[in-house]
Design a protein around this motif. Structure first.
Motif, PDB file in Angstrom:
ATOM      1  N   GLU A 346      -6.011  -0.160  12.972  1.00  0.00           N
ATOM      2  CA  GLU A 346      -6.894   0.303  14.048  1.00  0.00           C
ATOM      3  C   GLU A 346      -6.334  -0.071  15.415  1.00  0.00           C
ATOM      4  N   LYS A 347      -5.780  -1.270  15.531  1.00  0.00           N
ATOM      5  CA  LYS A 347      -5.240  -1.724  16.812  1.00  0.00           C
ATOM      6  C   LYS A 347      -4.116  -0.829  17.287  1.00  0.00           C
ATOM      7  N   TRP A 348      -3.235  -0.411  16.377  1.00  0.00           N
ATOM      8  CA  TRP A 348      -2.042   0.342  16.758  1.00  0.00           C
ATOM      9  C   TRP A 348      -2.156   1.843  16.481  1.00  0.00           C
ATOM     10  N   GLY A 349      -3.283   2.285  15.943  1.00  0.00           N
ATOM     11  CA  GLY A 349      -3.433   3.701  15.634  1.00  0.00           C
ATOM     12  C   GLY A 349      -2.430   4.158  14.592  1.00  0.00           C
ATOM     13  N   ALA A 350      -2.240   3.351  13.554  1.00  0.00           N
ATOM     14  CA  ALA A 350      -1.216   3.640  12.540  1.00  0.00           C
ATOM     15  C   ALA A 350      -1.602   4.842  11.691  1.00  0.00           C
ATOM     16  N   ASP A 351      -0.571   5.552  11.225  1.00  0.00           N
ATOM     17  CA  ASP A 351      -0.783   6.735  10.402  1.00  0.00           C
ATOM     18  C   ASP A 351      -0.996   6.387   8.940  1.00  0.00           C
ATOM     19  N   ARG A 352      -0.394   5.274   8.488  1.00  0.00           N
ATOM     20  CA  ARG A 352      -0.390   4.985   7.054  1.00  0.00           C
ATOM     21  C   ARG A 352      -0.217   3.495   6.824  1.00  0.00           C
ATOM     22  N   LEU A 353      -0.759   3.041   5.691  1.00  0.00           N
ATOM     23  CA  LEU A 353      -0.570   1.667   5.252  1.00  0.00           C
ATOM     24  C   LEU A 353       0.302   1.678   4.002  1.00  0.00           C
ATOM     25  N   VAL A 354       1.384   0.921   4.048  1.00  0.00           N
ATOM     26  CA  VAL A 354       2.322   0.822   2.927  1.00  0.00           C
ATOM     27  C   VAL A 354       2.123  -0.542   2.274  1.00  0.00           C
ATOM     28  N   ALA A 355       1.796  -0.566   0.994  1.00  0.00           N
ATOM     29  CA  ALA A 355       1.462  -1.820   0.320  1.00  0.00           C
ATOM     30  C   ALA A 355       2.291  -1.998  -0.946  1.00  0.00           C
ATOM     31  N   GLU A 356       2.898  -3.175  -1.070  1.00  0.00           N
ATOM     32  CA  GLU A 356       3.600  -3.508  -2.318  1.00  0.00           C
ATOM     33  C   GLU A 356       2.562  -3.840  -3.381  1.00  0.00           C
ATOM     34  N   VAL A 357       2.765  -3.323  -4.588  1.00  0.00           N
ATOM     35  CA  VAL A 357       1.777  -3.508  -5.655  1.00  0.00           C
ATOM     36  C   VAL A 357       2.344  -4.264  -6.843  1.00  0.00           C
ATOM     37  N   ASN A 358       3.487  -4.902  -6.695  1.00  0.00           N
ATOM     38  CA  ASN A 358       4.059  -5.664  -7.813  1.00  0.00           C
ATOM     39  C   ASN A 358       3.098  -6.732  -8.321  1.00  0.00           C
ATOM     40  N   GLN A 359       2.459  -7.466  -7.393  1.00  0.00           N
ATOM     41  CA  GLN A 359       1.626  -8.592  -7.793  1.00  0.00           C
ATOM     42  C   GLN A 359       0.217  -8.155  -8.191  1.00  0.00           C
ATOM     43  N   GLY A 360      -0.330  -7.223  -7.452  1.00  0.00           N
ATOM     44  CA  GLY A 360      -1.738  -6.889  -7.675  1.00  0.00           C
ATOM     45  C   GLY A 360      -1.992  -5.572  -8.353  1.00  0.00           C
ATOM     46  N   GLY A 361      -0.975  -4.758  -8.508  1.00  0.00           N
ATOM     47  CA  GLY A 361      -1.165  -3.466  -9.146  1.00  0.00           C
ATOM     48  C   GLY A 361      -2.210  -2.625  -8.448  1.00  0.00           C
ATOM     49  N   ASP A 362      -3.070  -1.970  -9.248  1.00  0.00           N
ATOM     50  CA  ASP A 362      -4.093  -1.093  -8.674  1.00  0.00           C
ATOM     51  C   ASP A 362      -5.132  -1.873  -7.866  1.00  0.00           C
ATOM     52  N   MET A 363      -5.206  -3.188  -8.112  1.00  0.00           N
ATOM     53  CA  MET A 363      -6.177  -3.995  -7.372  1.00  0.00           C
ATOM     54  C   MET A 363      -5.940  -3.921  -5.877  1.00  0.00           C
ATOM     55  N   VAL A 364      -4.660  -3.853  -5.463  1.00  0.00           N
ATOM     56  CA  VAL A 364      -4.337  -3.823  -4.039  1.00  0.00           C
ATOM     57  C   VAL A 364      -4.973  -2.607  -3.387  1.00  0.00           C
ATOM     58  N   GLU A 365      -4.774  -1.434  -3.978  1.00  0.00           N
ATOM     59  CA  GLU A 365      -5.362  -0.220  -3.411  1.00  0.00           C
ATOM     60  C   GLU A 365      -6.881  -0.263  -3.490  1.00  0.00           C
ATOM     61  N   THR A 366      -7.417  -0.791  -4.593  1.00  0.00           N
ATOM     62  CA  THR A 366      -8.871  -0.858  -4.752  1.00  0.00           C
ATOM     63  C   THR A 366      -9.510  -1.693  -3.655  1.00  0.00           C
ATOM     64  N   VAL A 367      -8.915  -2.844  -3.347  1.00  0.00           N
ATOM     65  CA  VAL A 367      -9.455  -3.717  -2.310  1.00  0.00           C
ATOM     66  C   VAL A 367      -9.381  -3.031  -0.953  1.00  0.00           C
ATOM     67  N   LEU A 368      -8.275  -2.369  -0.666  1.00  0.00           N
ATOM     68  CA  LEU A 368      -8.125  -1.688   0.617  1.00  0.00           C
ATOM     69  C   LEU A 368      -9.154  -0.571   0.766  1.00  0.00           C
ATOM     70  N   ARG A 369      -9.425   0.134  -0.316  1.00  0.00           N
ATOM     71  CA  ARG A 369     -10.380   1.247  -0.229  1.00  0.00           C
ATOM     72  C   ARG A 369     -11.829   0.768  -0.207  1.00  0.00           C
ATOM     73  N   GLN A 370     -12.058  -0.495  -0.537  1.00  0.00           N
ATOM     74  CA  GLN A 370     -13.400  -1.048  -0.339  1.00  0.00           C
ATOM     75  C   GLN A 370     -13.753  -1.102   1.145  1.00  0.00           C
ATOM     76  N   ILE A 371     -12.726  -1.245   1.967  1.00  0.00           N
ATOM     77  CA  ILE A 371     -12.942  -1.308   3.408  1.00  0.00           C
ATOM     78  C   ILE A 371     -13.011   0.089   3.999  1.00  0.00           C
ATOM     79  N   ASP A 372     -12.138   0.973   3.519  1.00  0.00           N
ATOM     80  CA  ASP A 372     -12.112   2.358   4.018  1.00  0.00           C
ATOM     81  C   ASP A 372     -11.685   3.252   2.861  1.00  0.00           C
ATOM     82  N   ALA A 373     -12.643   4.008   2.330  1.00  0.00           N
ATOM     83  CA  ALA A 373     -12.367   4.835   1.155  1.00  0.00           C
ATOM     84  C   ALA A 373     -11.327   5.914   1.427  1.00  0.00           C
ATOM     85  N   LEU A 374     -11.170   6.320   2.696  1.00  0.00           N
ATOM     86  CA  LEU A 374     -10.232   7.385   3.037  1.00  0.00           C
ATOM     87  C   LEU A 374      -8.925   6.837   3.611  1.00  0.00           C
ATOM     88  N   LEU A 375      -8.684   5.542   3.467  1.00  0.00           N
ATOM     89  CA  LEU A 375      -7.496   4.917   4.027  1.00  0.00           C
ATOM     90  C   LEU A 375      -6.227   5.534   3.436  1.00  0.00           C
TER      91      LEU A 375
END
Length: 458
Positions: A346-375
């Motif tokens: 939000e601060k930088w008006g970013a177009d996309r979030l790139v997340a490594e999922v080696n450690q958390g797998g689908d949990m990483v995306e799930t947690v991020l979408r709890q904050i913004d479902a359309l992220l």
């Protein structure tokens, strides 16, 4: 109700910072309760006025190193340590030490800074304990008979012969003959039960200081210039911060951080310093990259969160990027670091979030979408080792295609510890991992697709 004696003891133990934060009634009661002699002695009671980094640590150390930025209060701490070493309870009583070495880069600096400077020994000493300076002998002599001899680091051999039970060494990292002078001092520290040395210096990447810091008998305190702002001119702080904040020199001279380049480093501080920019261009894309920790406990690795903007018009060799921000956090659970990542977007008006999922797998995306479902999230998986992933990104820097905004000191510290043999340091380089994912997403992977041969059907 607090008695005057109890308040006095508590205030003297807790120091000036506590008293300053107390209400006006407490301050008035404390000052009113002091006798005439106590009021005269209070300005010279350093334990009352000192900041934490200016007081010697407990324990059986041999060397106490005070690393600090310019104006952080190092000289005052050294001068007061000498006072505590030579003074007794009363002016003529002997103190713990009788023979002290004062060593600076030159004799002039010993005299003008360590002895007669505004924070030097003479300025810190009460009238009934003030030593007398003998210019011919280059010696301070206290009323109780204790002496301090002045030496120049340009003349290590002058330390051959004299012996001491304490020493104050100033600006060790600047000495041209640092190792030789330090070695000669060690042979002379042979009086008393436990000879000790106080070293006050702004850090530099020199062998004698690095070896000293690695010694098991060394203890270290640290402070930035900002820590002593109450005793510095406001205009000085504003000027040096405007000029040097976020730069390599600022990290060293203002924050008091020892900056090292490891052998075989993928990045060096000098190279990163040359890539600094102040004016930011318009970007075609901005991404936030996240390298999540395995756990979210206080002692866990950091969650690397790095923001990068890119200009990607024209052929790939013309693409450029600027590392904009390091928003990394530590000790937060999954929801905490996810919120920090979204705030960075939000601060930088970013177009996309790139997340490594080696450690958390689908949990990483799930947690991020709890904050913004359309992220907009891109999940990446590390199939190669950290160094193999980092080397193509380091090549972008060598080509001059990546620049850095100010204020990325901690990220740059990690970058300069990434070597061809691995990461040289404790923990995991999570900030660098996030940087690598961001630049790979912006410059490396799209370039590979751009260069892929296109098969056309006519």
């Amino acid at each position: 109700m607090t008695t005057g004696l109890t308040l006095k003891r508590h205030a003297l133990k807790s120091g000036a910072a506590w008293l300053a934060s107390a209400d006006a009634a407490v301050r008035t009661e404390f000052l009113t309760d002091l006798g005439a002699g106590e009021l005269l002695a209070l300005p010279f009671l350093f334990e009352f006025w000192a900041m934490a980094h200016q007081l010697p640590p407990d324990g059986g150390w041999r060397s106490w190193v005070i690393l600090g930025g310019r104006g952080a209060g190092k000289t005052r701490a050294g001068a007061e340590w000498v006072r505590a070493a030579v003074e007794g309870s009363r002016p003529l009583d002997p103190g713990p030490c009788r023979r002290v070495a004062l060593i600076g880069e030159t004799l002039d600096q010993v005299r003008e800074v360590m002895i007669f400077g505004e924070s030097g020994i003479m300025a810190c000493s009460p009238p009934d304990r003030r030593p007398v300076w003998s210019a011919t002998r280059k010696t301070l002599r206290w009323p109780n008979g204790a002496e301090a001899m002045a030496f120049s680091a340009h003349d290590p051999e002058s330390l051959r012969g004299p012996q001491f039970d304490a020493a104050w060494v100033d600006e060790l990292a600047k000495w041209k003959k640092g190792q030789d002078t330090w070695d000669m001092l060690q042979f002379g520290l042979r009086l008393g039960q436990r000879p000790q040395v106080c070293v006050t210096t702004t850090p530099r990447n020199v062998g004698v200081l690095k070896d000293l810091l690695q010694s098991p008998s060394t203890v270290v305190t640290h402070a930035s210039t900002e820590a002593n702002k109450a005793n510095l001119a406001k205009s000085f702080l504003e000027e040096v911060k405007a000029r040097y904040d976020g730069t390599r020199m600022g990290r060293q001279e203002l924050e008091g951080v020892l900056l090292e380049d490891v052998e075989g480093a993928l990045w060096t501080r000098a190279a990163l310093e040359a890539l600094r920019v102040s004016d930011l261009p318009d970007f075609d894309r901005i991404v936030v990259a996240v390298d999540p920790p395995v756990t979210g406990k206080a002692g866990s690795d950091e969650c690397g969160i790095v923001v990068v903007g890119a200009q990607i018009s024209g052929p790939p060799q013309d693409w450029r990027a600027v590392v904009l921000d390091d928003c990394s956090v530590q000790g937060l659970g999954p929801l905490g670091w996810a919120q920090a990542a979204v705030r960075a977007m939000e601060k930088w008006g970013a177009d996309r979030l790139v997340a490594e999922v080696n450690q958390g797998g689908d949990m990483v995306e799930t947690v991020l979408r709890q904050i913004d479902a359309l992220l907009p999230v891109t999940k990446v998986h590390a199939a190669k080792g950290k160094i193999a992933r980092a080397e193509p990104v380091a090549a972008l820097y060598e080509q001059g295609r990546v620049r850095h905004a100010r204020g990325l000191g901690l990220l740059e510290d990690q970058m300069c510890r990434m070597s061809q043999q691995g990461y040289v340091g404790k923990g995991s380089p999570d900030r660098v991992d996030a940087l690598v994912w961001a630049l790979s997403d912006l410059l490396i992977l799209p370039a590979a697709v751009w260069r892929r041969p296109q098969v056309r059907t006519l």
